[in-house]
Design a protein around this motif. Structure first.
Motif, mmCIF file in Angstrom:
data_model
loop_
_atom_site.group_PDB
_atom_site.id
_atom_site.type_symbol
_atom_site.label_atom_id
_atom_site.label_comp_id
_atom_site.label_asym_id
_atom_site.label_seq_id
_atom_site.Cartn_x
_atom_site.Cartn_y
_atom_site.Cartn_z
ATOM 1 N N GLN A 176 -13.621 -1.625 28.041
ATOM 2 C CA GLN A 176 -14.408 -1.276 29.221
ATOM 3 C C GLN A 176 -15.228 -0.020 28.979
ATOM 4 O OE1 GLN A 176 -12.234 -1.529 32.895
ATOM 5 N NE2 GLN A 176 -13.867 -0.565 34.084
ATOM 6 N N GLY A 177 -14.710 0.868 28.162
ATOM 7 C CA GLY A 177 -15.486 2.053 27.803
ATOM 8 C C GLY A 177 -16.767 1.684 27.077
ATOM 9 N N GLN A 178 -16.671 0.725 26.161
ATOM 10 C CA GLN A 178 -17.871 0.263 25.463
ATOM 11 C C GLN A 178 -18.801 -0.494 26.416
ATOM 12 O OE1 GLN A 178 -18.826 1.036 22.383
ATOM 13 N NE2 GLN A 178 -16.997 2.311 22.252
ATOM 14 N N ALA A 179 -18.218 -1.246 27.346
ATOM 15 C CA ALA A 179 -19.051 -1.929 28.343
ATOM 16 C C ALA A 179 -19.843 -0.905 29.150
ATOM 17 C CB ALA A 179 -18.179 -2.776 29.269
ATOM 18 N N SER A 180 -19.200 0.169 29.552
ATOM 19 C CA SER A 180 -19.889 1.229 30.295
ATOM 20 C C SER A 180 -21.032 1.806 29.478
ATOM 21 C CB SER A 180 -18.903 2.351 30.663
ATOM 22 O OG SER A 180 -17.909 1.889 31.536
ATOM 23 N N HIS A 181 -20.793 1.986 28.181
ATOM 24 C CA HIS A 181 -21.830 2.565 27.327
ATOM 25 C C HIS A 181 -23.073 1.683 27.300
ATOM 26 C CE1 HIS A 181 -23.640 4.727 23.977
ATOM 27 N NE2 HIS A 181 -23.916 3.539 23.453
ATOM 28 N N ARG A 241 -12.509 -10.708 30.568
ATOM 29 C CA ARG A 241 -11.352 -11.469 30.081
ATOM 30 C C ARG A 241 -10.057 -10.679 30.286
ATOM 31 N NH1 ARG A 241 -7.717 -11.908 26.250
ATOM 32 N NH2 ARG A 241 -8.402 -10.001 25.194
ATOM 33 N N LEU A 242 -10.110 -9.393 29.976
ATOM 34 C CA LEU A 242 -8.920 -8.556 30.127
ATOM 35 C C LEU A 242 -8.513 -8.431 31.592
ATOM 36 C CD1 LEU A 242 -9.866 -5.873 27.477
ATOM 37 C CD2 LEU A 242 -7.925 -7.445 27.338
ATOM 38 N N MET A 243 -9.497 -8.359 32.474
ATOM 39 C CA MET A 243 -9.157 -8.318 33.895
ATOM 40 C C MET A 243 -8.560 -9.649 34.359
ATOM 41 S SD MET A 243 -12.042 -5.930 35.707
ATOM 42 C CE MET A 243 -12.196 -4.206 35.203
ATOM 43 N N SER A 244 -8.978 -10.748 33.722
ATOM 44 C CA SER A 244 -8.369 -12.033 34.060
ATOM 45 C C SER A 244 -6.911 -12.066 33.610
ATOM 46 C CB SER A 244 -9.156 -13.184 33.422
ATOM 47 O OG SER A 244 -8.909 -13.291 32.033
ATOM 48 N N GLY A 265 -6.793 3.207 36.781
ATOM 49 C CA GLY A 265 -7.866 4.136 36.438
ATOM 50 C C GLY A 265 -9.102 3.437 35.917
ATOM 51 N N TRP A 266 -8.908 2.297 35.240
ATOM 52 C CA TRP A 266 -10.043 1.547 34.703
ATOM 53 C C TRP A 266 -10.541 0.468 35.646
ATOM 54 C CZ3 TRP A 266 -12.901 2.922 30.630
ATOM 55 C CH2 TRP A 266 -12.386 3.934 29.812
ATOM 56 N N VAL A 267 -9.629 -0.239 36.282
ATOM 57 C CA VAL A 267 -10.039 -1.324 37.181
ATOM 58 C C VAL A 267 -10.915 -0.795 38.318
ATOM 59 C CG1 VAL A 267 -9.215 -3.085 38.790
ATOM 60 C CG2 VAL A 267 -8.067 -2.772 36.599
ATOM 61 N N LEU A 268 -10.664 0.416 38.761
ATOM 62 C CA LEU A 268 -11.475 0.993 39.832
ATOM 63 C C LEU A 268 -12.948 1.137 39.442
ATOM 64 C CD1 LEU A 268 -9.082 3.752 41.240
ATOM 65 C CD2 LEU A 268 -9.873 1.708 42.442
ATOM 66 N N PHE A 269 -13.233 1.106 38.145
ATOM 67 C CA PHE A 269 -14.606 1.208 37.658
ATOM 68 C C PHE A 269 -15.202 -0.169 37.354
ATOM 69 C CE2 PHE A 269 -13.341 5.551 37.226
ATOM 70 C CZ PHE A 269 -14.502 6.317 37.187
ATOM 71 N N VAL A 317 -19.440 -1.557 35.634
ATOM 72 C CA VAL A 317 -19.904 -2.347 34.495
ATOM 73 C C VAL A 317 -20.372 -3.732 34.945
ATOM 74 C CG1 VAL A 317 -18.501 -1.115 32.825
ATOM 75 C CG2 VAL A 317 -17.553 -3.141 33.944
ATOM 76 N N GLY A 318 -20.582 -3.897 36.250
ATOM 77 C CA GLY A 318 -21.166 -5.132 36.758
ATOM 78 C C GLY A 318 -20.193 -6.265 36.988
ATOM 79 N N ILE A 319 -18.906 -5.957 37.065
ATOM 80 C CA ILE A 319 -17.911 -6.985 37.349
ATOM 81 C C ILE A 319 -17.529 -6.887 38.821
ATOM 82 C CG2 ILE A 319 -15.577 -7.822 36.860
ATOM 83 C CD1 ILE A 319 -15.930 -6.786 34.010
ATOM 84 N N GLU A 320 -17.713 -7.960 39.555
ATOM 85 C CA GLU A 320 -17.436 -7.953 40.985
ATOM 86 C C GLU A 320 -15.951 -8.180 41.249
ATOM 87 O OE1 GLU A 320 -19.455 -7.147 43.388
ATOM 88 O OE2 GLU A 320 -21.077 -6.832 41.950
#
Length: 256
Positions: A118-123, A149-152, A183-187, A191-194
């Motif tokens: 997700q950090g790379q997605a943000s970048h 995928r990881l959120m799934s 901490g990550w899911v809140l963002f 990164v454009g994931i609804e």
């Protein structure tokens, strides 16, 4: 219970920072906080590199009975906090139990998978300005899709837990596994994931972030506003520009 005599958290309003401040607040551990200024590359200054040689946040320095311990890396910090200051397993599970090892699994899964991807997605979504649109598109698709995928995976885990009557990632109560992932899911929308893509995960993040002591930790070192910010194009453009500036400045500094 060992009580901290002088614990300092070095942090910033980023996913890895807020998961540690949330844990400290949830366990009601007294601590001091030092917010690092990324715009001036404070995290790269010699004094901080003595605490965290990796030049990232978070890190803690804990002084107990005159003995100073420095811990870097958010996963290690969370384990230190629970090992030392959570004898009642309010935010953890007893060592050696099945739940303890499941907690470790999901904590390591976050620090080794969700966070980096997700950090790379943000970048690529917010900061990258490549002269080659194909390169930027490839990076964006690669990391956003992997984050999705990881959120799934989290969504599937929550379904399995719900079948057992639990609303947490591990066992029957909140643990550092939940806070690490939170901490990550809140963002996600950053990164454009609804959130609507994952109903249980959406409910999970809403309920946990609304716990008063967790909410208090999310607002360290400043109020957590990412959910509101992504709805404001002008605010997001400004935030992206600020982030892009310090990332590029950091890149140049690291080249030297």
């Amino acid at each position: 219970m060992t009580k901290p005599t002088d614990l300092t958290l070095y942090t910033a309003s980023v996913p890895n920072g807020i998961k540690v401040s949330s844990a400290l607040e949830y366990l009601e551990i007294p601590y001091k906080m030092r917010a690092l200024d990324f715009s001036t590359l404070e995290q790269k200054e010699p004094w901080y590199l003595e605490i965290n040689p990796n030049g990232r946040v978070p890190a803690i320095v804990d002084v107990v009975d005159g003995k100073k311990t420095s811990v870097m890396e958010s996963g290690a910090v969370l384990l230190y906090i629970t090992d030392k200051y959570d004898p009642a397993n309010k935010l953890s599970y007893p060592h050696g139990s099945a739940e303890y090892y499941e907690m470790i699994e999901w904590l390591f899964w976050q620090v080794g998978g969700l966070g980096p991807m997700q950090g790379q997605a943000s970048h690529f979504v917010r900061y990258c300005q490549s002269d080659n649109p194909e390169v930027q598109a490839y990076g964006t698709n690669r990391y956003v899709n992997e984050t999705r995928r990881l959120m799934s995976v989290l969504e599937t885990r929550l379904h399995k837990q719900a079948a057992k009557g639990s609303k947490y990632l591990v066992g029957d109560h909140l643990s550092v596994a939940d806070l690490a992932c939170l901490g990550w899911v809140l963002f996600d929308t950053y990164v454009g994931i609804e959130s609507s893509e994952f109903p249980l995960l959406n409910k999970w993040q809403d309920e946990i972030s609304a716990i008063p002591l967790v909410k208090k930790g999310l607002d360290v070192p400043k109020p957590f506003t990412i959910k509101e910010m992504v709805k404001n194009p002008e605010a997001m453009a400004a935030a992206s520009a600020t982030g892009r500036n310090w990332i590029q400045k950091g890149n140049e500094a690291e080249k030297k």
